[in-house]
Design an enzyme around this catalytic site. Structure first.
Site, PDB file in Angstrom:
ATOM      1  N   HIS A 195       8.155  -0.992  12.516  1.00  0.00           N
ATOM      2  CA  HIS A 195       7.071  -1.399  11.801  1.00  0.00           C
ATOM      3  C   HIS A 195       7.271  -2.895  11.812  1.00  0.00           C
ATOM      4  CE1 HIS A 195       2.873  -1.780  10.257  1.00  0.00           C
ATOM      5  NE2 HIS A 195       3.645  -1.499   8.649  1.00  0.00           N
ATOM      6  N   ASP A 250       0.862  -1.808  -0.328  1.00  0.00           N
ATOM      7  CA  ASP A 250       0.055  -0.176   0.400  1.00  0.00           C
ATOM      8  C   ASP A 250       1.182   0.887  -0.092  1.00  0.00           C
ATOM      9  OD1 ASP A 250       0.907  -0.447   2.810  1.00  0.00           O
ATOM     10  OD2 ASP A 250      -1.030   0.349   3.520  1.00  0.00           O
TER      11      ASP A 250
END
EC number: 3.1.26.11
Lengths: 302, 302
Positions: A140, A64
């Site tokens: 992340h 994304d």
């Protein structure tokens, strides 16, 4: 400085929302930040000229945030671009792009430069006469960087009436713009502040997506003017945010508060929610100046 | 048999047109053919259930035919798919997809099977009880296949009134459906055509994009019911078609005529033209039954 959000929703593109991509216009430079699937169409919809984009920054290699990169690069070539294009992103991005160009037997009509990132420390990755860009190491699920864009402080503005009144020779103008005082022929010293105005303040913009709540980034973004911080979840999903290494709107606001940011822009919303107004409400319980990023929204900062 | 065109324009996606992707529904199977950037959003717009797609066919590795594949595969995973997915495409497609899954540290939640194609001869690449799929080797700038989808002829339909009238035992029903005659206890032979109706005719669909005009494909697609043949250019750009290994609308019509197709569907239009009506007009100077493919258009064939 103008920020145009092309897409700011997490995970999969839908008919009504787009994955992450945004354009930062700063000192007449246009930087594309992240490039989810469909970014090239979002650029067209938002009437941003492809030819003005010379630098693309990719935070991390989740789909994304970069599945639209190969299409953007290819379209630039199909349109006959000749200007250099620079890509800044995690190690691996060069292999992905060049493999696809090779297998499609479609090389670019322009020079493509990859600046692959591996460092876990903040580093300067772009600098010219007016702008400097540094990485913001984020936490992340894969190697991820945010990006800090800083305008360099400009020259002071000449007070034309004052220099004429003092009959100061043009040879001194650059000295005045640089902040210097001027000694007149009669020995009088005229203070710089009488001869010039303050420069336009240098603005800064920090893009932080995707990341878990991480106070380690605060020294890097301290006093930033505009902070875009991901807020994938509302507080009701705080545990899920922790588990997936994302942030809630309240966590984004806490970072804005502790970093003394002037303005917080939220984005990277999970598509599980019906609307995004709640993100602002929750963030404002911690930090007042909250803007809701949304696809196609453009903010001007002065 | 239903053909839904998700996108049928050449080169770059735009705000109003999409690159190649289409869904063929045949005998209750849903096949996705090509997968340009934005295909997953086009699937959503056309309300096609992701879970019903188990087979994706990629003609060649030019971006306007496969840049949406990685996003589609990833979205299927994000939605928790567990059913196998089969990808048929040129050698290299596996490396492109798996490299991106590896670097994003995002493996699929389902088993992904790659069927890589290298042959320059037509071959059967899929077959089950009701459908068979063969490649159609095409001539383009990179290794390219079209695909021929053929329904298998079904069983004959039992004439219930007739078998009851002759008091034929159910044990003979399958023999009758298979086309066999029945000998009664008194020795009388009842011809099959008295006991059954013709089956629903088996339909066939040929997808041919991208390709230069190439009569070598005619024996493979002979008598096809529906021929989708690329028509990137009008006749005024015939030289450009030849140079770029694409076809004109008239060339597509010539192939339809020589292959004795029942119906021609045009597509893969260059975005240089203002409208697509001229493609139909030019094709119909050669072949009468022309349908204009267009994004979001769905054709039902009986």
């Amino acid at each position: 400085m103008r920020l145009t959000i092309l897409g700011c929703y997490a995970a999969t593109p839908r008919t009504i929302t787009n994955p992450t991509a945004q354009v930062l216009e700063i000192k007449n430079r246009l930087f594309l930040i992240d490039c989810g699937e469909g970014t090239q169409v979002q650029l067209r919809k938002n009437k941003i000229k492809f030819s003005k984009i010379n630098h693309i920054f990719i935070s991390h290699l989740h789909g994304d945030h970069f599945f639209g990169l190969i299409g953007t690069i290819s379209t630039f070539a199909l349109l006959g671009r000749t200007t250099d294009l620079h890509i800044y992103g995690p190690k691996g991005v060069k292999e992905i792009i060049t493999l696809q160009l090779k297998l499609s037997n479609s090389w670019t009509t322009y020079d493509l430069f990859f600046h692959e990132l591996e460092s876990k420390e903040s580093e300067v990755i772009f600098e010219d006469s007016k702008v400097i860009v540094k990485t913001i190491p984020l936490k992340h699920r894969v190697y991820t960087n945010g990006f800090l864009f800083q305008e360099k402080a400009g020259e002071r503005k000449l007070n034309v009436d004052a220099v004429q009144q003092y009959d100061i020779h043009t040879a001194y103008y650059q000295k005045i713009k640089n902040g210097g005082d001027v000694t007149l022929d009669d020995g009088t010293v005229v203070a710089n502040k009488e001869l010039s105005f303050d420069p336009i303040p240098a603005l800064s913009y920090a893009f932080c997506s995707d990341t878990v709540y991480n106070e380690d980034i605060i020294p890097i973004i301290q006093d930033v003017d505009i902070l875009y911080h991901e807020s994938t979840f509302l507080e009701s999903e705080a545990a899920l945010a922790q588990k997936t290494l994302h942030s809630t709107a309240i966590e984004a606001a806490k970072i804005a508060l502790k970093a003394n940011a002037k303005q917080l822009v939220l984005g990277h919303y999970s598509t599980r929610y019906d609307g995004i107004e709640r993100f602002k409400q929750e963030a404002q319980t911690i930090f007042p100046n909250v803007l809701l990023g949304d696809d196609g929204v453009s903010f001007e900062f002065l």
